[in-house]
Design a protein around this motif. Sequence first.
Motif, PDB file in Angstrom:
ATOM      1  N   ALA A 101       0.935  -1.061  -0.031  1.00 35.77           N
ATOM      2  CA  ALA A 101       0.149   0.054   0.038  1.00 35.77           C
ATOM      3  C   ALA A 101       0.797   1.140   0.046  1.00 35.77           C
ATOM      4  CB  ALA A 101      -0.938  -0.004   1.239  1.00 35.77           C
ATOM      5  N   SER A 102       1.970   1.284   0.765  1.00 36.82           N
ATOM      6  CA  SER A 102       2.724   2.334   0.981  1.00 36.82           C
ATOM      7  C   SER A 102       3.458   2.710  -0.306  1.00 36.82           C
ATOM      8  CB  SER A 102       3.811   2.025   1.930  1.00 36.82           C
ATOM      9  OG  SER A 102       4.716   2.909   2.021  1.00 36.82           O
ATOM     10  N   VAL A 103       3.844   1.554  -1.339  1.00 41.74           N
ATOM     11  CA  VAL A 103       4.491   1.782  -2.387  1.00 41.74           C
ATOM     12  C   VAL A 103       3.568   2.323  -3.647  1.00 41.74           C
ATOM     13  CG1 VAL A 103       5.334   0.499  -4.665  1.00 41.74           C
ATOM     14  CG2 VAL A 103       5.856  -0.184  -2.212  1.00 41.74           C
ATOM     15  N   VAL A 104       2.031   1.764  -3.703  1.00 41.55           N
ATOM     16  CA  VAL A 104       1.117   2.452  -4.754  1.00 41.55           C
ATOM     17  C   VAL A 104       0.798   3.828  -3.974  1.00 41.55           C
ATOM     18  CG1 VAL A 104       0.574   0.009  -5.343  1.00 41.55           C
ATOM     19  CG2 VAL A 104      -0.912   1.243  -3.528  1.00 41.55           C
ATOM     20  N   SER A 105       0.636   4.082  -2.974  1.00 40.89           N
ATOM     21  CA  SER A 105       0.136   5.472  -2.447  1.00 40.89           C
ATOM     22  C   SER A 105       0.786   6.637  -2.916  1.00 40.89           C
ATOM     23  CB  SER A 105      -0.277   5.207  -0.925  1.00 40.89           C
ATOM     24  OG  SER A 105       1.075   5.417  -0.311  1.00 40.89           O
ATOM     25  N   VAL A 106       2.107   6.250  -3.496  1.00 43.81           N
ATOM     26  CA  VAL A 106       2.918   7.476  -3.810  1.00 43.81           C
ATOM     27  C   VAL A 106       2.358   7.812  -5.433  1.00 43.81           C
ATOM     28  CG1 VAL A 106       4.911   7.268  -2.315  1.00 43.81           C
ATOM     29  CG2 VAL A 106       5.011   6.277  -4.688  1.00 43.81           C
ATOM     30  N   LYS A 107       1.859   7.145  -5.879  1.00 47.89           N
ATOM     31  CA  LYS A 107       1.511   7.144  -7.416  1.00 47.89           C
ATOM     32  C   LYS A 107       0.214   8.027  -7.636  1.00 47.89           C
ATOM     33  CE  LYS A 107       4.660   4.294  -8.998  1.00 47.89           C
ATOM     34  NZ  LYS A 107       5.316   4.008  -7.504  1.00 47.89           N
ATOM     35  N   ARG A 181       8.045   4.120   5.936  1.00 44.31           N
ATOM     36  CA  ARG A 181       6.920   4.555   5.596  1.00 44.31           C
ATOM     37  C   ARG A 181       6.498   6.175   5.886  1.00 44.31           C
ATOM     38  NH1 ARG A 181       2.691   0.053   7.106  1.00 44.31           N
ATOM     39  NH2 ARG A 181       4.301  -1.312   6.241  1.00 44.31           N
ATOM     40  N   ASP A 182       7.051   6.590   6.976  1.00 42.95           N
ATOM     41  CA  ASP A 182       6.883   8.043   7.132  1.00 42.95           C
ATOM     42  C   ASP A 182       7.584   8.873   6.066  1.00 42.95           C
ATOM     43  OD1 ASP A 182       5.782   7.515   9.629  1.00 42.95           O
ATOM     44  OD2 ASP A 182       7.480   8.430  11.055  1.00 42.95           O
ATOM     45  N   ARG A 183       8.759   8.673   5.704  1.00 40.96           N
ATOM     46  CA  ARG A 183       9.276   9.183   4.644  1.00 40.96           C
ATOM     47  C   ARG A 183       8.480   9.434   3.451  1.00 40.96           C
ATOM     48  NH1 ARG A 183      14.104   6.518   4.096  1.00 40.96           N
ATOM     49  NH2 ARG A 183      14.203   6.341   6.435  1.00 40.96           N
ATOM     50  N   ARG A 184       8.081   8.022   2.932  1.00 42.55           N
ATOM     51  CA  ARG A 184       7.022   8.080   1.768  1.00 42.55           C
ATOM     52  C   ARG A 184       5.991   8.913   1.766  1.00 42.55           C
ATOM     53  NH1 ARG A 184       7.153   1.927   0.946  1.00 42.55           N
ATOM     54  NH2 ARG A 184       9.022   1.509  -0.155  1.00 42.55           N
ATOM     55  N   ASP A 185       5.219   8.895   2.997  1.00 46.47           N
ATOM     56  CA  ASP A 185       4.004   9.713   3.234  1.00 46.47           C
ATOM     57  C   ASP A 185       4.417  11.188   3.154  1.00 46.47           C
ATOM     58  OD1 ASP A 185       2.529   7.403   3.540  1.00 46.47           O
ATOM     59  OD2 ASP A 185       2.503   7.470   5.716  1.00 46.47           O
ATOM     60  N   GLU A 187       7.098  12.608   2.011  1.00 49.52           N
ATOM     61  CA  GLU A 187       7.943  13.234   0.903  1.00 49.52           C
ATOM     62  C   GLU A 187       7.272  12.918  -0.333  1.00 49.52           C
ATOM     63  OE1 GLU A 187      11.824  11.644   1.126  1.00 49.52           O
ATOM     64  OE2 GLU A 187      12.460  12.887   2.943  1.00 49.52           O
ATOM     65  N   ARG A 188       6.063  12.512  -0.625  1.00 50.89           N
ATOM     66  CA  ARG A 188       5.510  12.299  -1.749  1.00 50.89           C
ATOM     67  C   ARG A 188       4.875  13.301  -2.314  1.00 50.89           C
ATOM     68  NH1 ARG A 188       0.990   8.974   1.087  1.00 50.89           N
ATOM     69  NH2 ARG A 188      -0.367  10.540   1.448  1.00 50.89           N
ATOM     70  N   LYS A 194       0.452  15.663   6.090  1.00 52.38           N
ATOM     71  CA  LYS A 194       0.744  17.136   6.434  1.00 52.38           C
ATOM     72  C   LYS A 194      -0.582  17.590   7.248  1.00 52.38           C
ATOM     73  CE  LYS A 194       1.393  21.401   4.022  1.00 52.38           C
ATOM     74  NZ  LYS A 194      -0.088  22.191   4.262  1.00 52.38           N
ATOM     75  N   LYS A 195      -0.265  18.151   8.407  1.00 45.47           N
ATOM     76  CA  LYS A 195      -1.364  18.619   9.239  1.00 45.47           C
ATOM     77  C   LYS A 195      -2.092  19.932   8.126  1.00 45.47           C
ATOM     78  CE  LYS A 195      -2.106  21.354  13.103  1.00 45.47           C
ATOM     79  NZ  LYS A 195      -2.727  22.492  12.408  1.00 45.47           N
ATOM     80  N   ALA A 196      -3.184  19.957   8.327  1.00 48.95           N
ATOM     81  CA  ALA A 196      -3.944  20.793   7.364  1.00 48.95           C
ATOM     82  C   ALA A 196      -3.982  22.195   8.538  1.00 48.95           C
ATOM     83  CB  ALA A 196      -5.365  20.613   7.454  1.00 48.95           C
ATOM     84  N   ASP A 197      -3.990  23.279   7.948  1.00 50.15           N
ATOM     85  CA  ASP A 197      -3.651  24.247   8.884  1.00 50.15           C
ATOM     86  C   ASP A 197      -4.814  24.474   9.862  1.00 50.15           C
ATOM     87  OD1 ASP A 197      -1.452  25.016   7.212  1.00 50.15           O
ATOM     88  OD2 ASP A 197      -2.470  26.347   6.005  1.00 50.15           O
ATOM     89  N   ASP A 198      -5.966  24.048   9.734  1.00 48.92           N
ATOM     90  CA  ASP A 198      -7.090  24.280  10.622  1.00 48.92           C
ATOM     91  C   ASP A 198      -7.507  23.058  11.338  1.00 48.92           C
ATOM     92  OD1 ASP A 198      -7.915  23.046   8.214  1.00 48.92           O
ATOM     93  OD2 ASP A 198      -9.674  24.053   8.014  1.00 48.92           O
ATOM     94  N   ALA A 199      -6.475  21.887  11.314  1.00 47.77           N
ATOM     95  CA  ALA A 199      -6.654  20.772  12.130  1.00 47.77           C
ATOM     96  C   ALA A 199      -6.130  20.991  13.448  1.00 47.77           C
ATOM     97  CB  ALA A 199      -5.918  19.537  11.374  1.00 47.77           C
ATOM     98  N   ILE A 200      -6.828  20.184  14.363  1.00 45.94           N
ATOM     99  CA  ILE A 200      -6.389  20.267  15.883  1.00 45.94           C
ATOM    100  C   ILE A 200      -5.434  19.109  16.064  1.00 45.94           C
ATOM    101  CG2 ILE A 200      -7.363  19.908  18.123  1.00 45.94           C
ATOM    102  CD1 ILE A 200     -10.018  20.773  16.977  1.00 45.94           C
ATOM    103  N   TYR A 201      -4.141  19.760  16.502  1.00 43.48           N
ATOM    104  CA  TYR A 201      -3.162  18.623  16.721  1.00 43.48           C
ATOM    105  C   TYR A 201      -3.317  18.079  18.077  1.00 43.48           C
ATOM    106  CZ  TYR A 201       1.612  17.275  17.011  1.00 43.48           C
ATOM    107  OH  TYR A 201       2.969  16.514  17.001  1.00 43.48           O
ATOM    108  N   ILE A 202      -3.111  16.711  17.894  1.00 44.50           N
ATOM    109  CA  ILE A 202      -3.136  15.852  19.286  1.00 44.50           C
ATOM    110  C   ILE A 202      -1.809  14.998  19.489  1.00 44.50           C
ATOM    111  CG2 ILE A 202      -4.424  14.374  20.819  1.00 44.50           C
ATOM    112  CD1 ILE A 202      -6.934  15.229  19.684  1.00 44.50           C
ATOM    113  N   ASP A 203      -1.009  15.361  20.240  1.00 45.93           N
ATOM    114  CA  ASP A 203       0.111  14.414  20.593  1.00 45.93           C
ATOM    115  C   ASP A 203      -0.415  13.023  21.389  1.00 45.93           C
ATOM    116  OD1 ASP A 203       2.250  12.775  21.365  1.00 45.93           O
ATOM    117  OD2 ASP A 203       3.518  14.738  21.511  1.00 45.93           O
ATOM    118  N   THR A 204      -0.524  11.859  20.902  1.00 47.75           N
ATOM    119  CA  THR A 204      -1.075  10.830  21.419  1.00 47.75           C
ATOM    120  C   THR A 204       0.039   9.940  22.108  1.00 47.75           C
ATOM    121  OG1 THR A 204      -0.769   9.116  19.945  1.00 47.75           O
ATOM    122  CG2 THR A 204      -2.681  10.690  19.483  1.00 47.75           C
TER     123      THR A 204
END
Length: 231
Positions: A101-107, A181-185, A187-188, A194-204
């Motif tokens: 999934a990680s491989v195809v998701s950059v396409k 996987r983080d890098r692929r997600d 850097e694609r 990426k956090k949307a500007d208007d998203a609420i950030y939660i450190d879990t």
Amino acid sequence: MSGKKRRGPIIAIDGPSGVGKTTVSRLVAEKLGLRYINTGSMYRAFALAASEEGVDLNDVKALEGFCARARITFDEASGNTLINGRDYSDRIRSQTAGELASVVSVKKAVREFLVSFQRRIGSSGSVVMEGRDIGTAVFPDADIKFFLDAPLEVRAGRRHIEVAEKAMASKEAVTSELEKRDRRDIERANSPLKKADDAIYIDTGELEAGDVARLILVKIGERLKVGDIRS
Ligand code: DC
């Protein structure tokens, strides 16, 4: 975004692998009586179906061809995504499915195909949708957006417990896979994580899934009217 009238809110929950999105999103959807849609499962099912058909996952033309002929459906009752009528849920959580999934998701072609499908099934509202790009690309006009995050070591620990082949995968292997996987997600080129500007950030990092869900429910309660939620 869509001409369809929304019956209830669209709640976007994004974040990297292993952050606990699935458990939290399910809890939130259950509590509010909304539909729950896991978009990662769609990339996983798509990748399994394509590779089973012998499609070279690095060949853009071959992937475009597969997108053109693949029939994708979403079973609301089970929450499973079917490709050409086939349900991949028995293998969907495997590490192999995650890697493919990680491989195809950059396409680009694959993202366009799945994002358009996600909009189609989510645009009527009353939904909690989780993924990487829901708040930025799929539903930039979502009623409320959350971005969950946690340090790599914490996420690797959680993923290690969760992966189906955990007996065979060392913690180190899971950590390095997650890092890749983080890098692929991130850097694609197409709708990167990426956090949307208007998203609420939660450190879990130091929270249990139930605590994160409660926090999200409080924020939803503050932002959305009851009528928006239960309609
Ligand atoms: O959340 P997950 O581990 O099931 O996702 C599997 C892969 O799909 C992951 O490598 C990133 C990708 N994905 C994506 O690119 N966009 C989404 N909205 C959801 C998942």
